[in-house]
Design a protein around this motif. Structure first.
Motif, PDB file in Angstrom:
ATOM      1  N   MET A  28      -1.888  -5.800  16.770  1.00 53.20           N
ATOM      2  CA  MET A  28      -1.423  -5.334  15.468  1.00 53.20           C
ATOM      3  C   MET A  28      -1.044  -6.505  14.589  1.00 53.20           C
ATOM      4  O   MET A  28      -0.848  -7.624  15.044  1.00 53.20           O
ATOM      5  CB  MET A  28      -0.214  -4.410  15.626  1.00 53.20           C
ATOM      6  CG  MET A  28       1.048  -5.121  16.116  1.00 53.20           C
ATOM      7  SD  MET A  28       2.422  -3.993  16.440  1.00 53.20           S
ATOM      8  CE  MET A  28       1.852  -3.276  18.003  1.00 53.20           C
ATOM      9  N   MET A  29      -0.956  -6.227  13.263  1.00 53.06           N
ATOM     10  CA  MET A  29      -0.396  -7.175  12.315  1.00 53.06           C
ATOM     11  C   MET A  29       0.472  -6.388  11.344  1.00 53.06           C
ATOM     12  O   MET A  29       0.056  -5.345  10.827  1.00 53.06           O
ATOM     13  CB  MET A  29      -1.491  -7.939  11.568  1.00 53.06           C
ATOM     14  CG  MET A  29      -0.941  -8.966  10.576  1.00 53.06           C
ATOM     15  SD  MET A  29      -2.233 -10.000   9.856  1.00 53.06           S
ATOM     16  CE  MET A  29      -2.589 -11.063  11.257  1.00 53.06           C
ATOM     17  N   THR A  30       1.673  -6.881  11.081  1.00 52.65           N
ATOM     18  CA  THR A  30       2.612  -6.135  10.236  1.00 52.65           C
ATOM     19  C   THR A  30       3.166  -7.032   9.132  1.00 52.65           C
ATOM     20  O   THR A  30       3.209  -8.249   9.247  1.00 52.65           O
ATOM     21  CB  THR A  30       3.788  -5.607  11.074  1.00 52.65           C
ATOM     22  OG1 THR A  30       4.503  -6.713  11.654  1.00 52.65           O
ATOM     23  CG2 THR A  30       3.305  -4.699  12.190  1.00 52.65           C
ATOM     24  N   GLY A  31       3.573  -6.391   8.048  1.00 50.32           N
ATOM     25  CA  GLY A  31       4.307  -7.067   6.992  1.00 50.32           C
ATOM     26  C   GLY A  31       3.496  -7.935   6.063  1.00 50.32           C
ATOM     27  O   GLY A  31       4.042  -8.824   5.416  1.00 50.32           O
ATOM     28  N   TYR A  32       2.184  -7.694   5.922  1.00 43.30           N
ATOM     29  CA  TYR A  32       1.408  -8.461   4.962  1.00 43.30           C
ATOM     30  C   TYR A  32       1.297  -7.680   3.658  1.00 43.30           C
ATOM     31  O   TYR A  32       1.641  -6.506   3.582  1.00 43.30           O
ATOM     32  CB  TYR A  32       0.025  -8.822   5.509  1.00 43.30           C
ATOM     33  CG  TYR A  32      -0.845  -7.655   5.900  1.00 43.30           C
ATOM     34  CD1 TYR A  32      -1.721  -7.070   4.988  1.00 43.30           C
ATOM     35  CD2 TYR A  32      -0.805  -7.135   7.196  1.00 43.30           C
ATOM     36  CE1 TYR A  32      -2.528  -6.008   5.352  1.00 43.30           C
ATOM     37  CE2 TYR A  32      -1.606  -6.078   7.568  1.00 43.30           C
ATOM     38  CZ  TYR A  32      -2.467  -5.513   6.641  1.00 43.30           C
ATOM     39  OH  TYR A  32      -3.253  -4.453   7.002  1.00 43.30           O
ATOM     40  N   ARG A  33       0.826  -8.338   2.619  1.00 42.20           N
ATOM     41  CA  ARG A  33       0.796  -7.730   1.290  1.00 42.20           C
ATOM     42  C   ARG A  33      -0.583  -7.177   0.966  1.00 42.20           C
ATOM     43  O   ARG A  33      -1.604  -7.806   1.246  1.00 42.20           O
ATOM     44  CB  ARG A  33       1.189  -8.772   0.234  1.00 42.20           C
ATOM     45  CG  ARG A  33       1.240  -8.204  -1.185  1.00 42.20           C
ATOM     46  CD  ARG A  33       1.651  -9.281  -2.170  1.00 42.20           C
ATOM     47  NE  ARG A  33       0.709 -10.388  -2.176  1.00 42.20           N
ATOM     48  CZ  ARG A  33       0.999 -11.584  -2.689  1.00 42.20           C
ATOM     49  NH1 ARG A  33       2.180 -11.829  -3.162  1.00 42.20           N
ATOM     50  NH2 ARG A  33       0.073 -12.537  -2.689  1.00 42.20           N
ATOM     51  N   ALA A  34      -0.601  -6.027   0.345  1.00 41.49           N
ATOM     52  CA  ALA A  34      -1.845  -5.432  -0.151  1.00 41.49           C
ATOM     53  C   ALA A  34      -1.648  -5.070  -1.620  1.00 41.49           C
ATOM     54  O   ALA A  34      -0.540  -4.745  -2.052  1.00 41.49           O
ATOM     55  CB  ALA A  34      -2.214  -4.186   0.656  1.00 41.49           C
ATOM     56  N   VAL A  35      -2.731  -5.131  -2.382  1.00 42.98           N
ATOM     57  CA  VAL A  35      -2.684  -4.839  -3.809  1.00 42.98           C
ATOM     58  C   VAL A  35      -3.799  -3.861  -4.151  1.00 42.98           C
ATOM     59  O   VAL A  35      -4.949  -4.062  -3.746  1.00 42.98           O
ATOM     60  CB  VAL A  35      -2.855  -6.128  -4.649  1.00 42.98           C
ATOM     61  CG1 VAL A  35      -2.741  -5.815  -6.134  1.00 42.98           C
ATOM     62  CG2 VAL A  35      -1.827  -7.174  -4.249  1.00 42.98           C
ATOM     63  N   ASN A  36      -3.471  -2.784  -4.880  1.00 47.84           N
ATOM     64  CA  ASN A  36      -4.515  -1.840  -5.261  1.00 47.84           C
ATOM     65  C   ASN A  36      -5.174  -2.275  -6.560  1.00 47.84           C
ATOM     66  O   ASN A  36      -4.830  -3.309  -7.142  1.00 47.84           O
ATOM     67  CB  ASN A  36      -3.965  -0.410  -5.333  1.00 47.84           C
ATOM     68  CG  ASN A  36      -3.058  -0.176  -6.531  1.00 47.84           C
ATOM     69  OD1 ASN A  36      -2.875  -1.041  -7.397  1.00 47.84           O
ATOM     70  ND2 ASN A  36      -2.473   1.008  -6.606  1.00 47.84           N
ATOM     71  N   ALA A  37      -6.132  -1.490  -7.028  1.00 47.39           N
ATOM     72  CA  ALA A  37      -6.910  -1.869  -8.202  1.00 47.39           C
ATOM     73  C   ALA A  37      -6.070  -1.942  -9.462  1.00 47.39           C
ATOM     74  O   ALA A  37      -6.452  -2.590 -10.438  1.00 47.39           O
ATOM     75  CB  ALA A  37      -8.066  -0.886  -8.409  1.00 47.39           C
ATOM     76  N   GLU A  38      -4.904  -1.285  -9.475  1.00 40.87           N
ATOM     77  CA  GLU A  38      -4.020  -1.298 -10.640  1.00 40.87           C
ATOM     78  C   GLU A  38      -2.961  -2.390 -10.546  1.00 40.87           C
ATOM     79  O   GLU A  38      -2.113  -2.516 -11.426  1.00 40.87           O
ATOM     80  CB  GLU A  38      -3.343   0.070 -10.785  1.00 40.87           C
ATOM     81  CG  GLU A  38      -4.323   1.210 -11.044  1.00 40.87           C
ATOM     82  CD  GLU A  38      -3.639   2.554 -11.086  1.00 40.87           C
ATOM     83  OE1 GLU A  38      -2.422   2.619 -10.745  1.00 40.87           O
ATOM     84  OE2 GLU A  38      -4.291   3.535 -11.484  1.00 40.87           O
ATOM     85  N   GLY A  39      -2.994  -3.172  -9.474  1.00 43.14           N
ATOM     86  CA  GLY A  39      -2.031  -4.244  -9.321  1.00 43.14           C
ATOM     87  C   GLY A  39      -0.733  -3.837  -8.661  1.00 43.14           C
ATOM     88  O   GLY A  39       0.204  -4.638  -8.590  1.00 43.14           O
TER      89      GLY A  39
END
Length: 280
Positions: free
Chosen positions: A83-94
């Motif tokens: 597993m990997m936890t606590g990373y950042r993701a950004v959607n198309a709207e920012g």
């Protein structure tokens, strides 16, 4: 909220299908700002087979994998990280999410799917900004607990999101759960490998709603590393782009060769030859 569960896409394995009820359960148990996504990595171009609270990213069943998933399929599968936890993701709207992924492996320890949780923390970021402004913009005066909850590494994001998180502090790093693997190993070769203020490379995942958006985003990322436009690139520069795309797992996608050839202004056989060369 009930998961958006439909008839699984064709060829979805029974191994992955058994996790669909878990998506429904988590979607109803957690808050509406938490998206749950189940990916079948055997069909990366349309890997989403169940999703709850899909308003977070705007994705639907039949949508593609993310750039992070492709990178991990290409670079990290042999590491056997669970597993990997606590990373950042950004959607198309920012909008920014705190994300975690659990890698689903079959009896042969082959990674076949991913169960992903994306927590939309955009409102918390806004509250932090307001608080920082009222306190004179000094982040050191913010309570540690609030700062830790809302802070993500201050790394470059796509242009549409720069204004949202350009002032982030470099306080939270992704956590890797491993079996003897050094914690920094997966982050060291992340999809775009942005560098935070503390000099550590961090992960930013893009949540794209369809395969064309994903392809365009990955191509833009690879091309942005070169100082000249594709039509003026020499062979070495073109090879560098192809190498970046290969490392990102871009060519796992159906149509990757065609899309790369079109953006680079060369023939598909040329991209094939370049790919063979960078793989040597």
């Amino acid at each position: 909220m009930k998961a958006n569960v439909a008839t699984p896409v064709e060829n979805t394995s029974r191994f992955i299908e058994r996790y669909i009820p878990l998506v429904d359960f988590l979607g109803q148990s957690l808050r509406p700002n938490v998206e749950i996504v189940l990916h079948d990595l055997d069909v990366p171009d349309r890997s989403i087979i169940a999703i709850a609270n899909s308003h977070i990213s705007g994705r639907e069943i039949g949508g593609p994998v993310t750039d992070f998933a492709l990178w991990f399929m290409q670079q990290g599968n042999t590491a056997h990280v669970p597993m990997m936890t606590g990373y950042r993701a950004v959607n198309a709207e920012g909008r920014v999410c705190r994300s975690s992924s659990y890698f689903l492996r079959d009896e042969n320890d082959v990674m076949r799917g991913m169960l992903c949780i994306n927590v939309d923390i955009s409102e918390w970021i806004h509250l932090r900004d307001v608080a920082a402004g009222m306190l004179g913009g000094s982040e050191t005066t913010l309570p540690d607990k609030f700062d830790a909850f809302g802070s993500y590494p201050g790394t470059p994001l796509p242009a549409h999101a720069d204004a949202v998180v350009s002032h982030f502090v470099d306080s939270v790093q992704p956590t890797v759960q491993d079996a003897g693997l050094p914690a920094a190993a997966p982050a060291a070769a992340a999809p775009t490998a942005p560098v935070g203020e503390n000099g550590k490379e961090v992960i930013t995942e893009s949540l794209r709603s369809n395969i064309q958006n994903l392809i365009d985003s990955m191509l833009n990322t690879a091309l942005s590393k070169q100082s000249i436009p594709p039509e003026r690139m020499q062979k070495e520069e073109r090879l560098a782009v192809v190498k970046d795309l290969e490392d990102m797992g871009f060519f796992i996608l159906k149509g990757g060769i065609t899309a790369a050839a079109k953006r680079l202004g060369v023939s598909e056989p040329t991209v094939y030859r370049d790919l063979v060369q960078v793989r040597d």
